[in-house]
Design a protein around this motif. Structure first.
Motif, PDB file in Angstrom:
ATOM      1  N   GLN A   1       3.508  -1.620  -7.573  1.00 16.52           N
ATOM      2  CA  GLN A   1       3.649  -2.751  -8.487  1.00 16.52           C
ATOM      3  C   GLN A   1       4.991  -2.643  -9.206  1.00 16.52           C
TER       4      GLN A   1
ATOM      5  N   ASP B   1       0.846  -1.186   0.000  1.00 12.64           N
ATOM      6  CA  ASP B   1       0.000   0.000   0.000  1.00 12.64           C
ATOM      7  C   ASP B   1       0.889   1.246   0.000  1.00 12.64           C
TER       8      ASP B   1
ATOM      9  N   ARG C   1       2.630   2.505  -9.403  1.00 13.19           N
ATOM     10  CA  ARG C   1       1.515   2.572  -8.439  1.00 13.19           C
ATOM     11  C   ARG C   1       0.227   2.409  -9.228  1.00 13.19           C
ATOM     12  N   ASN C   2      -0.588   1.450  -8.828  1.00  9.09           N
ATOM     13  CA  ASN C   2      -1.818   1.193  -9.573  1.00  9.09           C
ATOM     14  C   ASN C   2      -2.968   2.074  -9.064  1.00  9.09           C
ATOM     15  N   ALA C   3      -4.121   1.940  -9.684  1.00 10.60           N
ATOM     16  CA  ALA C   3      -5.286   2.762  -9.347  1.00 10.60           C
ATOM     17  C   ALA C   3      -5.769   2.527  -7.920  1.00 10.60           C
ATOM     18  N   GLU C   4      -5.471   1.364  -7.362  1.00 14.60           N
ATOM     19  CA  GLU C   4      -5.866   1.049  -5.986  1.00 14.60           C
ATOM     20  C   GLU C   4      -4.855   1.573  -4.964  1.00 14.60           C
ATOM     21  N   GLY C   5      -3.802   2.230  -5.434  1.00 15.78           N
ATOM     22  CA  GLY C   5      -2.808   2.795  -4.520  1.00 15.78           C
ATOM     23  C   GLY C   5      -1.785   1.796  -4.032  1.00 15.78           C
ATOM     24  N   ARG C   6      -1.565   0.752  -4.831  1.00 16.27           N
ATOM     25  CA  ARG C   6      -0.612  -0.282  -4.432  1.00 16.27           C
ATOM     26  C   ARG C   6       0.616  -0.236  -5.339  1.00 16.27           C
TER      27      ARG C   6
ATOM     28  N   GLY D   1       0.007   5.091   0.301  1.00 14.78           N
ATOM     29  CA  GLY D   1      -0.855   6.253   0.459  1.00 14.78           C
ATOM     30  C   GLY D   1      -0.044   7.515   0.666  1.00 14.78           C
TER      31      GLY D   1
ATOM     32  N   ARG E   1       2.218   6.706 -10.982  1.00 16.82           N
ATOM     33  CA  ARG E   1       1.099   6.075 -11.701  1.00 16.82           C
ATOM     34  C   ARG E   1       1.427   5.968 -13.190  1.00 16.82           C
TER      35      ARG E   1
END
Length: 191
Positions: free
Chosen positions: A163, A111, A156-161, A113, A151
């Protein structure tokens, strides 16, 4: 901290990389690039800032890396190459990649954030006087732009994780030739 301008700027980077002249001064490049209308921004001052930012980033790629970026890389690798250029241009972003992204990825805390950035910035402000004097609005802008870059680079993916970015063997070798330590900014590729 001029990375507070824009994001990854892939389209502008492609145009500027085509026009880039190694060793050319910014003063000489500016006029030439402005006539090519590389940026769609309406004001000359804004165009100049974007062009200078992207030109500086492209200048941190070797000639071989720039050629790969233009002639061989697919879109994902172009994004990865720009991530490399941003990290080479800004030590703050490079440190964030190593101290935050890599550490969190390796410990499976995926995560990412805003509070993670805010904590990193607070830690940096304790040891770096340039960071300590940033206003809260500048800090918010830096966070916004860095997360946009992450992003757009695919980190960082759309879910905020977080990658990983997977590099081809060819791109990995190019980076290793310039500086093998740069692979650390690419999660899952030696970092």
């Amino acid at each position: 901290m001029s990375f507070s301008l824009g994001g990854l700027m892939l389209n502008e980077s492609l145009l500027i990389a085509q026009a880039y002249c190694s060793g050319e001064t910014w003063a000489r490049a500016r006029g030439r690039l402005l006539t090519r209308s590389v940026s769609s921004l309406p004001k000359l001052a804004s165009q100049t800032r974007v062009l200078r930012e992207v030109y500086d980033r492209i200048g941190h790629l070797s000639d071989t890396e720039r050629n790969y970026f233009l002639e061989e890389a697919d879109r994902a690798e172009q994004q990865a190459m720009l991530w490399l250029a941003v990290c080479r241009t800004y030590s703050f972003v490079h440190e964030f990649a190593i101290e935050v992204l890599s550490e969190r990825y390796q410990s499976w805390r995926l995560d990412l954030g805003y509070e993670v950035f805010d904590r990193f910035l607070a830690e940096k402000s304790e040891t770096d006087p340039n960071v300590a004097v940033l206003t809260s609005s500048t800090c918010a802008k830096l966070r916004q732009v860095l997360f946009r870059i992450l992003r757009e680079a695919g980190l960082r993916n759309a879910e905020g994780r977080i990658q990983p970015i997977w590099l081809s063997g060819r791109m990995k070798r190019l980076i290793e030739e310039s500086n093998p330590r740069d692979l650390r900014i690419f999660l899952g590729n030696g970092g």
